[in-house]
Design a protein around this motif. Structure first.
Motif, mmCIF file in Angstrom:
data_model
loop_
_atom_site.group_PDB
_atom_site.id
_atom_site.type_symbol
_atom_site.label_atom_id
_atom_site.label_comp_id
_atom_site.label_asym_id
_atom_site.label_seq_id
_atom_site.Cartn_x
_atom_site.Cartn_y
_atom_site.Cartn_z
ATOM 1 N N LYS A 88 -31.523 -24.698 -5.391
ATOM 2 C CA LYS A 88 -32.599 -25.674 -5.367
ATOM 3 C C LYS A 88 -32.666 -26.305 -3.977
ATOM 4 N N PRO A 89 -33.838 -26.772 -3.540
ATOM 5 C CA PRO A 89 -35.132 -26.570 -4.180
ATOM 6 C C PRO A 89 -35.543 -25.103 -4.084
ATOM 7 N N SER A 90 -36.258 -24.636 -5.081
ATOM 8 C CA SER A 90 -36.543 -23.209 -5.163
ATOM 9 C C SER A 90 -37.272 -22.687 -3.934
ATOM 10 N N SER A 114 -39.908 -24.949 -12.660
ATOM 11 C CA SER A 114 -39.678 -24.979 -11.216
ATOM 12 C C SER A 114 -40.964 -25.246 -10.437
ATOM 13 N N GLU A 123 -33.772 -21.015 -10.883
ATOM 14 C CA GLU A 123 -33.507 -22.060 -9.901
ATOM 15 C C GLU A 123 -32.272 -22.827 -10.354
#
Length: 440
Positions: free
Chosen positions: A120-122, A407, A148
């Motif tokens: 994360k973040p994706s 996500s 994610e």
């Protein structure tokens, strides 16, 4: 079964017992990047999983990759990321690269038929999230698994916490987090705009928690105050934020995270003195939980009580608090306060009031009400890896997962906050995968 105490549990977290005998057909992981995070997030959990081995690593600097492989007992080192994902012996890829490279290498890995565990973040923003999680590669028959890595979601204590909430009737939630400066630094790559850095991106747990607490997506970001990096650093990057969102049920969610000790800003500033929250009493458990605290208030609920006269009614308001939601395997506490009032219906005069308090902890799945074996020293990353493998193998898991739409919505919420704060949304990569056979 009696659970181990604080010291034994934490000793076992750092020095877990020898792992199980490995399967003859394990899921073979390759790692893109040589960040130290991989030891905690994949290498150590993999040692505890009978169906996972870490077989390869690739980095831009092969010397660093070789040193990393030697230190962690990884058999293969590749010249490039592309060489790794094209190796037919590798089944899954763990991507730990800077945020701006996530979309490109997740798509390349999926196109190569690899399952992907993505830090994360994706990606960098909602546009990229839609490109990735709605990719045709994920809709094909026998498509690879993409996850994610919001690891806290998989912890037993988070399941136990959510079970105490009545999500449609949550009126307000506040989630805060102080990250000790020793964990990261303002000079780190995650605080540079050109690689999609910033606190809202990197310290994004609180935002995710709000979405989980309300069980819904926010209508708008109503306020967002950020602390920008100072010259000569990247002024387009934030190292702390305090943001508020409005949710469909009328509830208000407030999230704030900060790199503690950086340029003197802490969560105990005027940003948090605007309103009185029930959990900010002198014995506020947040004070003892620098790695994360969540406080959730519910709407008042009228309870039937036949023992009361007709002209009176009994009402309850619930507050649930979670202390140390990120590293809860080390220690955590869930507090539930049910506030009761008996009042006259006609004018609301209070006849009686009292509070009933309870505390809960859940270090194992069974303590969270899930009928599966687990160990109290397992970290969130081990639970996350279990669910990843279950998906790959087509087995039922605990039911905890981070979906592609989840996500996408996470990135939309982050973009909302940046726009409200007057900062640009993180830049979109120019990379596009040509599914007809080439890249452009």
């Amino acid at each position: 079964m009696e659970q181990p105490g604080f010291f034994k549990r934490n000793w076992q977290i750092l020095t877990p017992p020898h792992g199980p005998v490995k399967s003859e057909t394990p899921l073979k992981f390759g790692i893109l990047g040589v960040g130290n995070i991989a030891l905690t997030t994949l290498i150590r959990p993999a040692s505890l999983h009978p169906e996972v081995t870490v077989e390869a690593v690739a980095a831009r600097d092969k010397t660093k990759a070789e040193e990393f492989a030697k230190e962690h007992g990884i058999p293969k080192v590749f010249e490039s990321y592309l060489d790794l994902i094209q190796d037919p012996s590798i089944d899954a890829v763990y991507i730990t690269l800077s945020n701006d490279l996530h979309l490109e290498w997740a798509l390349r890995s999926l196109a190569a038929g690899k399952h992907v565990l993505l830090e994360k973040p994706s990606v960098s923003n909602a546009t990229e999230a839609e490109l990735l999680f709605r990719s045709p590669l994920l809709r094909a028959p026998n498509a690879p698994v993409l996850l994610e890595a919001f690891h806290y979601r998989f912890e037993p204590y988070w399941t136990a916490f959510l079970a105490l909430l009545d999500k449609p009737n949550v009126t307000r939630a506040k989630v805060t987090m102080n990250v000790p400066q020793s964990f990261t630094d303002k000079k780190d790559l995650q605080f540079r705009y050109e690689v999609s850095g910033g606190a809202l991106m990197d310290l994004t747990y609180s935002i995710s928690l709000l979405r989980d607490i309300f069980g819904a997506e926010p209508l708008q970001c109503t306020s967002c105050k950020v602390k920008r990096m100072l010259p000569p650093s990247d002024e387009l990057c934030d190292y702390g934020y305090d943001a508020t969102w409005l949710f469909p049920n009328g509830g208000v969610g407030r999230a704030a995270e900060v790199l503690k000790g950086t340029m003197g800003w802490t969560l105990r500033t005027s940003l948090f003195e605007e309103e009185a929250w029930a959990s900010e009493a002198p014995d506020d458990p947040e004070r003892g939980a620098p790695m994360g605290h969540a406080s959730v208030m519910h709407r008042e609920m009228v309870l039937p009580d036949e023992s009361l006269p007709e002209e009176q009614e009994k009402v309850m308001t619930r507050e649930v608090r979670m202390s140390n939601y990120i590293w809860g395997c080390i220690w955590h506490r869930i507090d539930v306060d049910d506030w009761y009032i008996v009042r006259n219906k006609a004018d609301g005069t209070v006849v009686k009031r009292w509070v009933e308090r309870g505390t809960k902890k859940a270090y194992t799945l069974r303590e969270a009400g899930i009928d599966r074996d687990s160990e109290p020293y397992w970290m969130s990353y081990k639970y996350q890896l279990d669910e990843f493998v279950n998906r790959v193998r087509g087995r039922d898991g605990t039911g905890v997962w981070v979906s592609g739409e989840d996500s996408i919505n996470q990135m939309k919420m982050i973009d909302m906050a940046y726009e409200k704060a007057g900062l640009p949304v993180r830049p979109t990569t120019t990379f596009r995968l040509d599914l007809s056979g080439g890249d452009d």
